[in-house]
Design a protein around this motif. Structure first.
Motif, PDB file in Angstrom:
ATOM      1  N   THR A 318       0.843  -1.194   0.000  1.00 27.24           N
ATOM      2  CA  THR A 318       0.000   0.000   0.000  1.00 27.24           C
ATOM      3  C   THR A 318       0.880   1.246   0.000  1.00 27.24           C
ATOM      4  O   THR A 318       2.031   1.210   0.440  1.00 27.24           O
ATOM      5  N   LEU A 319       0.293   2.324  -0.499  1.00 26.03           N
ATOM      6  CA  LEU A 319       0.973   3.625  -0.470  1.00 26.03           C
ATOM      7  C   LEU A 319       0.551   4.319   0.816  1.00 26.03           C
ATOM      8  O   LEU A 319      -0.605   4.746   0.956  1.00 26.03           O
ATOM      9  N   HIS A 320       1.485   4.445   1.745  1.00 27.35           N
ATOM     10  CA  HIS A 320       1.129   4.928   3.085  1.00 27.35           C
ATOM     11  C   HIS A 320       1.015   6.442   3.149  1.00 27.35           C
ATOM     12  O   HIS A 320       0.009   6.982   3.590  1.00 27.35           O
ATOM     13  N   GLU A 321       2.060   7.164   2.688  1.00 28.09           N
ATOM     14  CA  GLU A 321       2.091   8.618   2.881  1.00 28.09           C
ATOM     15  C   GLU A 321       2.930   9.265   1.790  1.00 28.09           C
ATOM     16  O   GLU A 321       3.977   8.738   1.403  1.00 28.09           O
ATOM     17  N   VAL A 322       2.451  10.408   1.293  1.00 22.40           N
ATOM     18  CA  VAL A 322       3.198  11.190   0.309  1.00 22.40           C
ATOM     19  C   VAL A 322       3.188  12.640   0.771  1.00 22.40           C
ATOM     20  O   VAL A 322       2.164  13.159   1.216  1.00 22.40           O
ATOM     21  N   ASN A 323       4.336  13.295   0.655  1.00 21.33           N
ATOM     22  CA  ASN A 323       4.476  14.710   1.028  1.00 21.33           C
ATOM     23  C   ASN A 323       5.242  15.431  -0.062  1.00 21.33           C
ATOM     24  O   ASN A 323       6.255  14.921  -0.556  1.00 21.33           O
ATOM     25  N   GLY A 324       4.767  16.614  -0.404  1.00 22.11           N
ATOM     26  CA  GLY A 324       5.457  17.428  -1.400  1.00 22.11           C
ATOM     27  C   GLY A 324       4.948  17.163  -2.794  1.00 22.11           C
ATOM     28  O   GLY A 324       4.154  16.248  -3.055  1.00 22.11           O
ATOM     29  N   GLN A 325       5.420  17.998  -3.718  1.00 21.06           N
ATOM     30  CA  GLN A 325       5.077  17.846  -5.115  1.00 21.06           C
ATOM     31  C   GLN A 325       6.171  18.450  -5.969  1.00 21.06           C
ATOM     32  O   GLN A 325       6.939  19.291  -5.525  1.00 21.06           O
ATOM     33  N   GLY A 326       6.244  17.998  -7.211  1.00 19.25           N
ATOM     34  CA  GLY A 326       7.264  18.488  -8.126  1.00 19.25           C
ATOM     35  C   GLY A 326       7.947  17.329  -8.835  1.00 19.25           C
ATOM     36  O   GLY A 326       7.534  16.165  -8.737  1.00 19.25           O
ATOM     37  N   THR A 327       8.991  17.648  -9.577  1.00 18.70           N
ATOM     38  CA  THR A 327       9.749  16.648 -10.329  1.00 18.70           C
ATOM     39  C   THR A 327      11.195  16.650  -9.872  1.00 18.70           C
ATOM     40  O   THR A 327      11.701  17.654  -9.370  1.00 18.70           O
ATOM     41  N   VAL A 328      11.852  15.513 -10.076  1.00 15.96           N
ATOM     42  CA  VAL A 328      13.255  15.333  -9.711  1.00 15.96           C
ATOM     43  C   VAL A 328      13.953  14.659 -10.878  1.00 15.96           C
ATOM     44  O   VAL A 328      13.359  13.823 -11.577  1.00 15.96           O
ATOM     45  N   MET A 329      15.211  15.015 -11.098  1.00 13.56           N
ATOM     46  CA  MET A 329      15.984  14.391 -12.165  1.00 13.56           C
ATOM     47  C   MET A 329      16.379  12.981 -11.739  1.00 13.56           C
ATOM     48  O   MET A 329      17.210  12.792 -10.856  1.00 13.56           O
ATOM     49  N   LEU A 330      15.745  11.973 -12.356  1.00 16.45           N
ATOM     50  CA  LEU A 330      15.984  10.576 -12.038  1.00 16.45           C
ATOM     51  C   LEU A 330      16.108   9.759 -13.311  1.00 16.45           C
ATOM     52  O   LEU A 330      15.676  10.196 -14.395  1.00 16.45           O
TER      53      LEU A 330
END
Length: 439
Positions: A318-330
């Motif tokens: 399960t997806l428990h928790e997400v914080n923040g938004q935006g993109t990252v170079m990956l």
């Protein structure tokens, strides 16, 4: 004597340290020259000029000693010593005990008071706070009088010129030095950026420049980078051939097993599946990140996709928790592989797994937690090494494990300039695996 405490106050960057090395001697030289200038110019010249005025004041006092108590001292002194340009006036008796007055930054005034006070005992007080005038209260032969004369007669004219010239030329030479310093440090910073980018798996254009030593270091870096890239290219080509050569006989074995009796076929097919999984793990570890250039990726969407894929495969994720938004170079393929390995380990050794994502301005963190037995603290570093299999508490006998899941995740995290951290899950009680990447 230890000077380790100075490290806390030293700048971290090479540019700031070089600037400190440049400015510190300049400031010290200015202070030394200022002190010497004050001693030699302010004090020496002022003493000589005060000695001259001392003789003139004594001449005035001699004239005053011959006057009666009710004489006009101003006119009498003017008639006797007119060229001296000194104004003499009677003052009340209590004015003799007035405190000395001068401005706080009047360094030469201190010398004047000390010198004239030593050479003329009749002087009772000094007033140097006036605009360009010196007024002294004197006990003369005809009573208390004040003698006023031009301040320029006891102080050098424009004494600040040398200090002004020194400051101006120091600023000018420091500015020119900063320009040359910046040009010398620019190649070092470019080399540092290129090395940092290469350490994170990116290819940044770099041409050696600067001094001879910097060019030599830059050329060595470029040669090293080219050799590593050639080795990686050769490894990729080799793995492509190995992958084909290993999968072909496995395919033939599967076809042959399809014609074997049902009693023995299931066990043999399970062995073939384990061999297939082992080969895939070996190839994934050898491939590394598998991508040349990173892309702008939404890490939250990436984690959601992985969780949904795991749920479609009937895995308790399960997806428990997400914080923040935006993109990252990956590198999305490599990061999917790393997180997929962490999720597979979590559901392999536990009954359920939870994924969390935290995105801030400075870092990105993927977290995978499970409720399994976890990994002891003294074995976590070993668990990240390739081909390391831990004790039975991790249920390693569930088939097909070769000890490369955490090693692959560690390698991919390092390729992104990050780190894989293992700990104990406070909520679930099992293993907590964090991939932390600086933005």
């Amino acid at each position: 004597m230890s000077f380790a405490w100075l490290k806390h106050y030293m700048p971290r960057g090479i540019y700031a340290r070089a600037a400190l090395i440049l400015l510190l001697p300049v400031v010290v030289v200015q202070l030394v020259v200022s002190v010497l200038f004050a001693q030699r110019h302010f004090e020496g010249v002022t003493v000589q000029m005060a000695d001259t005025v001392e003789r003139e004041i004594n001449l005035v006092l001699n004239v005053l000693s011959d006057l009666p108590p009710d004489a006009d001292v101003t006119q009498a002194v003017l008639d006797a010593t007119g060229p001296l340009a000194m104004i003499v006036q009677r003052i009340p008796e209590e004015a003799l005990d007035a405190p000395n007055q001068r401005d706080w930054d009047d360094f030469s005034g201190r010398v004047v008071i000390r010198r004239l006070g030593e050479t003329i005992p009749a002087i009772r007080s000094f007033d140097l706070s006036g605009s360009g005038l010196v007024q002294i209260a004197v006990e003369s032969g005809t009573g208390p009088v004040s003698i006023t004369f031009d301040r320029r007669r006891v102080s050098a004219r424009n004494p600040h010129q040398l200090l002004v010239y020194m400051v101006v030329f120091s600023v000018l030479t420091t500015f020119v030095s900063f320009i040359y310093l910046r040009n010398q440090l620019r190649p070092i910073r470019r080399l540092a950026r290129a090395a940092e980018a290469f350490g994170r798996g990116r290819h940044l254009a770099y041409v050696p420049a600067g001094a001879t030593e910097l060019r030599a270091a830059g050329t060595a870096f470029v040669d090293m980078r080219n050799r590593i890239e050639r080795q990686m290219e050769t490894r990729t080509l080799m793995l492509s051939g190995v992958s084909h050569d290993l999968r072909t006989p496995l395919t033939r074995m599967r076809l042959a097993l399809s014609m074997v009796d049902d009693d023995t076929r299931d066990a043999l097919e399970a062995d073939v599946d384990d061999m297939q999984n082992m080969i895939d793990a070996f190839l994934d570890f050898a491939k590394g990140d598998g991508e040349s250039e990173p892309k702008a990726v939404d890490p939250i969407a990436l984690a959601q996709t992985l969780v949904e894929d795991a749920q479609r495969g009937d895995q308790p994720v399960t997806l428990h928790e997400v914080n923040g938004q935006g993109t990252v170079m990956l590198r999305p393929i490599a990061m999917r592989r790393a997180l997929g390995n962490l999720i597979s380990n979590a559901v392999r050794y536990g009954r359920r797994a939870e994924v969390s994502v935290a995105l801030t301005e400075k870092s990105l963190r993927f977290r995978v937690e499970d409720d399994g037995p976890g990994i002891p603290e003294d074995r976590r570093a070993d668990a990240q090494r390739p081909f390391t299999r831990l004790d039975p508490s991790r249920n390693q006998d569930k088939g097909g494990s070769v000890g490369l899941g955490l090693a692959i995740a560690t390698d991919i995290a390092r390729a992104h300039g990050g780190v894989l951290r293992l700990g104990e899950s406070e909520r679930l009680g099992g293993l907590r695996a964090d991939i932390v990447i600086a933005r």
